[in-house]
Design an enzyme around this catalytic site. Structure first.
Site, PDB file in Angstrom:
ATOM      1  N   GLY A   1      60.319  72.956  29.877  1.00 48.39           N
ATOM      2  CA  GLY A   1      60.616  71.613  30.360  1.00 48.39           C
ATOM      3  C   GLY A   1      60.115  71.392  31.783  1.00 48.39           C
TER       4      GLY A   1
ATOM      5  N   LEU B   1      69.357  76.809  21.254  1.00 49.46           N
ATOM      6  CA  LEU B   1      70.715  76.877  21.813  1.00 49.46           C
ATOM      7  C   LEU B   1      71.788  76.654  20.769  1.00 49.46           C
ATOM      8  CD1 LEU B   1      70.737  74.801  25.146  1.00 49.46           C
ATOM      9  CD2 LEU B   1      70.163  77.200  24.810  1.00 49.46           C
TER      10      LEU B   1
ATOM     11  N   ALA C   1      68.040  71.261  27.566  1.00 49.80           N
ATOM     12  CA  ALA C   1      68.941  70.173  27.137  1.00 49.80           C
ATOM     13  C   ALA C   1      68.160  69.185  26.293  1.00 49.80           C
ATOM     14  CB  ALA C   1      69.520  69.462  28.362  1.00 49.80           C
TER      15      ALA C   1
ATOM     16  N   ASP D   1      73.786  63.401  37.205  1.00 50.78           N
ATOM     17  CA  ASP D   1      74.510  62.298  37.850  1.00 50.78           C
ATOM     18  C   ASP D   1      75.154  61.378  36.807  1.00 50.78           C
ATOM     19  OD1 ASP D   1      71.870  61.668  37.053  1.00 50.78           O
ATOM     20  OD2 ASP D   1      71.775  59.947  38.400  1.00 50.78           O
TER      21      ASP D   1
ATOM     22  N   TYR E   1      74.798  60.918  26.387  1.00 50.67           N
ATOM     23  CA  TYR E   1      74.185  62.013  27.170  1.00 50.67           C
ATOM     24  C   TYR E   1      75.145  62.456  28.273  1.00 50.67           C
ATOM     25  CZ  TYR E   1      71.081  64.191  30.640  1.00 50.67           C
ATOM     26  OH  TYR E   1      70.522  65.040  31.567  1.00 50.67           O
TER      27      TYR E   1
ATOM     28  N   TRP F   1      67.328  61.943  38.481  1.00 48.47           N
ATOM     29  CA  TRP F   1      66.020  61.297  38.553  1.00 48.47           C
ATOM     30  C   TRP F   1      64.890  62.315  38.811  1.00 48.47           C
ATOM     31  CZ3 TRP F   1      66.181  55.888  41.341  1.00 48.47           C
ATOM     32  CH2 TRP F   1      67.280  55.154  40.872  1.00 48.47           C
TER      33      TRP F   1
HETATM   34  N1  LIG Z   1      65.101  64.739  33.753  1.00 39.23           N
HETATM   35  C1  LIG Z   1      66.036  64.214  34.545  1.00 39.23           C
HETATM   36  O1  LIG Z   1      65.868  63.132  35.146  1.00 39.23           O
HETATM   37  C2  LIG Z   1      67.342  64.943  34.745  1.00 39.23           C
HETATM   38  C3  LIG Z   1      68.327  64.365  35.558  1.00 39.23           C
HETATM   39  C4  LIG Z   1      69.529  65.038  35.726  1.00 39.23           C
HETATM   40  C5  LIG Z   1      69.747  66.259  35.115  1.00 39.23           C
HETATM   41  N2  LIG Z   1      68.774  66.787  34.323  1.00 39.23           N
HETATM   42  C6  LIG Z   1      69.041  68.076  33.676  1.00 39.23           C
HETATM   43  O2  LIG Z   1      68.129  69.020  34.201  1.00 39.23           O
HETATM   44  C7  LIG Z   1      67.774  69.980  33.189  1.00 39.23           C
HETATM   45  C8  LIG Z   1      66.258  70.066  33.072  1.00 39.23           C
HETATM   46  O3  LIG Z   1      65.762  68.794  32.659  1.00 39.23           O
HETATM   47  P1  LIG Z   1      64.221  68.578  32.324  1.00 39.23           P
HETATM   48  O4  LIG Z   1      63.888  67.178  32.693  1.00 39.23           O
HETATM   49  O5  LIG Z   1      63.420  69.723  32.873  1.00 39.23           O
HETATM   50  O6  LIG Z   1      64.249  68.665  30.733  1.00 39.23           O
HETATM   51  P2  LIG Z   1      63.004  68.527  29.728  1.00 39.23           P
HETATM   52  O7  LIG Z   1      61.712  68.409  30.447  1.00 39.23           O
HETATM   53  O8  LIG Z   1      63.366  67.461  28.740  1.00 39.23           O
HETATM   54  O9  LIG Z   1      63.002  69.942  28.985  1.00 39.23           O
HETATM   55  C9  LIG Z   1      64.020  70.259  28.095  1.00 39.23           C
HETATM   56  C10 LIG Z   1      63.973  71.740  27.823  1.00 39.23           C
HETATM   57  O10 LIG Z   1      65.077  72.041  26.955  1.00 39.23           O
HETATM   58  C11 LIG Z   1      64.582  72.761  25.843  1.00 39.23           C
HETATM   59  N3  LIG Z   1      65.392  72.472  24.674  1.00 39.23           N
HETATM   60  C12 LIG Z   1      65.642  71.272  24.102  1.00 39.23           C
HETATM   61  N4  LIG Z   1      66.405  71.437  23.002  1.00 39.23           N
HETATM   62  C13 LIG Z   1      66.640  72.762  22.890  1.00 39.23           C
HETATM   63  C14 LIG Z   1      67.339  73.565  21.975  1.00 39.23           C
HETATM   64  N5  LIG Z   1      67.981  73.042  20.906  1.00 39.23           N
HETATM   65  N6  LIG Z   1      67.363  74.903  22.171  1.00 39.23           N
HETATM   66  C15 LIG Z   1      66.724  75.454  23.208  1.00 39.23           C
HETATM   67  N7  LIG Z   1      66.034  74.763  24.127  1.00 39.23           N
HETATM   68  C16 LIG Z   1      65.995  73.434  23.955  1.00 39.23           C
HETATM   69  C17 LIG Z   1      63.148  72.288  25.654  1.00 39.23           C
HETATM   70  O11 LIG Z   1      62.439  73.251  24.896  1.00 39.23           O
HETATM   71  P3  LIG Z   1      61.202  72.809  23.925  1.00 39.23           P
HETATM   72  O12 LIG Z   1      60.074  72.442  24.860  1.00 39.23           O
HETATM   73  O13 LIG Z   1      60.901  74.016  23.124  1.00 39.23           O
HETATM   74  O14 LIG Z   1      61.708  71.634  23.130  1.00 39.23           O
HETATM   75  C18 LIG Z   1      62.696  72.193  27.106  1.00 39.23           C
HETATM   76  O15 LIG Z   1      62.332  73.461  27.589  1.00 39.23           O
HETATM   77  C19 LIG Z   1      68.482  69.518  31.918  1.00 39.23           C
HETATM   78  O16 LIG Z   1      69.690  70.216  31.780  1.00 39.23           O
HETATM   79  C20 LIG Z   1      68.779  68.052  32.184  1.00 39.23           C
HETATM   80  O17 LIG Z   1      69.915  67.620  31.439  1.00 39.23           O
HETATM   81  C21 LIG Z   1      67.579  66.165  34.124  1.00 39.23           C
END
Ligand SMILES: NC(=O)c1ccc[n+]([C@@H]2O[C@H](COP(=O)([O-])OP(=O)(O)OC[C@H]3O[C@@H](n4cnc5c(N)ncnc54)[C@H](OP(=O)(O)O)[C@@H]3O)[C@@H](O)[C@H]2O)c1
Length: 279
Positions: A10, A36, A59, A101, A124, A149
């Site tokens: 991710g 997961l 996630a 957030d 979410y 964000w």
């Molecule tokens: N993006 C935002 O704006 C934001 C804001 C606040 C908090 N967060 C939190 O920060 C963290 C990182 O976010 P991100 O934006 O880097 O996420 P992302 O780019 O959407 O990447 C999601 C990751 O989770 C993995 N994943 C999804 N479903 C899965 C499953 N069932 N089993 C195992 N792995 C799984 C994906 O693997 P695959 O590639 O193999 O699917 C990918 O590596 C998350 O916890 C997110 O909730 C994000």
């Protein structure tokens, strides 16, 4: 130190793999390495990689998708996190869990502190809030890092979308009544490494400093990229989306400062992101 990153494919996970320097042994896992939702796969991955620290950045992050698929939201974001925490508890690994957030309702008008009440307004947000509570039960000393964000070069993100749209459209309408803290995945990855090294526990809010609305963020993206596109402010009501988003979700930096860590402004982070994207 051995570190296992769930969610390594991710946006944040890629930044963690890139930024994690030094003598540590880092293993990155995607959903293909361990889903997961399957405790056996999670246990096998933890037993194979034998981490001292687990960073749980995996996630189901499609906020609107979670509204139409709540089963997936809760099975990945809450139950999946529980499976990882149980594996960590059994093997004695420390755990950093990435949260959001969106666990807050957004009615405050001053930055959210770590002790403020959770009141998520979306599926979410509820899946993340419930995960937080379960993890604290399983591993009271776990570290919950709430961020917001996120943007970076490792995947889909707001600045990337704005730049793609701005390349073909003379005018972009962007919401101006949701305020938060843009956070560069590279800066967050460095903060997470520091938190591991400092043996962090409890809830920590980690974002770039400063805040803005999505409109202000989009305007800065277009300006810093030197594009002529006009960015117009619109209301959330005018841009209806399936999931409700907090109107105000600025996270206070007090908890991060408590570990001697402060992140650069989002404007500085955006400048470095644009350089990285162009490289
Ligand atoms: N993006 C935002 O704006 C934001 C804001 C606040 C908090 N967060 C939190 O920060 C963290 C990182 O976010 P991100 O934006 O880097 O996420 P992302 O780019 O959407 O990447 C999601 C990751 O989770 C993995 N994943 C999804 N479903 C899965 C499953 N069932 N089993 C195992 N792995 C799984 C994906 O693997 P695959 O590639 O193999 O699917 C990918 O590596 C998350 O916890 C997110 O909730 C994000």
């Amino acid at each position: 130190m051995r570190v296992t990153i769930f969610g390594a494919s991710g946006l944040l996970g890629k930044a963690l793999l890139r930024e994690w320097k030094g003598p540590d042994e880092v293993s990155g896992l995607s959903s293909h390495d361990a889903d997961l939702r399957d405790p056996a796969q999670v246990n096998a991955a933890v037993e194979r990689t034998k981490p001292n620290w687990i960073v749980l950045a995996a996630a189901y992050t499609d906020v609107d998708g979670c509204e139409s698929n709540p089963e997936r939201a809760f099975s990945v974001n809450r139950d999946g996190a529980v499976h990882v925490a149980q594996a960590a508890a059994r093997t004695g690994a420390r755990l950093i869990f990435l949260s959001s957030d969106y666990v807050f309702d957004g009615v405050k008008t001053s930055p959210y502190e770590t002790g403020d009440a959770r009141n998520p307004q979306s599926v979410y947000g509820r899946s993340k809030a419930e995960a937080e509570l379960r993890l604290i039960e399983i591993i009271p000393q776990c570290c919950i890092v709430r961020t917001s964000w996120l943007f970076g070069t490792g995947g889909k993100c707001f600045p990337d979308t704005i730049l793609r749209l701005a390349a073909t459209r003379p005018v972009l309408d962007v919401v101006n009544d949701q305020r938060g803290c843009p956070t560069y995945a590279t800066d967050l990855a460095r903060a997470i490494m520091e938190l591991c090294r400092k043996n962090a526990s409890g809830i920590v809010h980690a974002t770039n400093s400063g805040d803005c609305t999505w409109f202000e963020f989009a305007r800065a993206i277009v300006a810093q990229a030197g594009l002529p596109t006009e960015v117009r402010p619109v209301s959330t009501q005018q841009m209806a989306r399936p999931a409700s988003r907090p109107a105000y979700s600025v996270l206070s930096a007090t908890s991060l400062r408590g570990y001697g860590i402060s992140l650069p402004t989002w404007q500085d982070a955006l400048r470095r992101y644009l350089q990285e994207r162009a490289a």
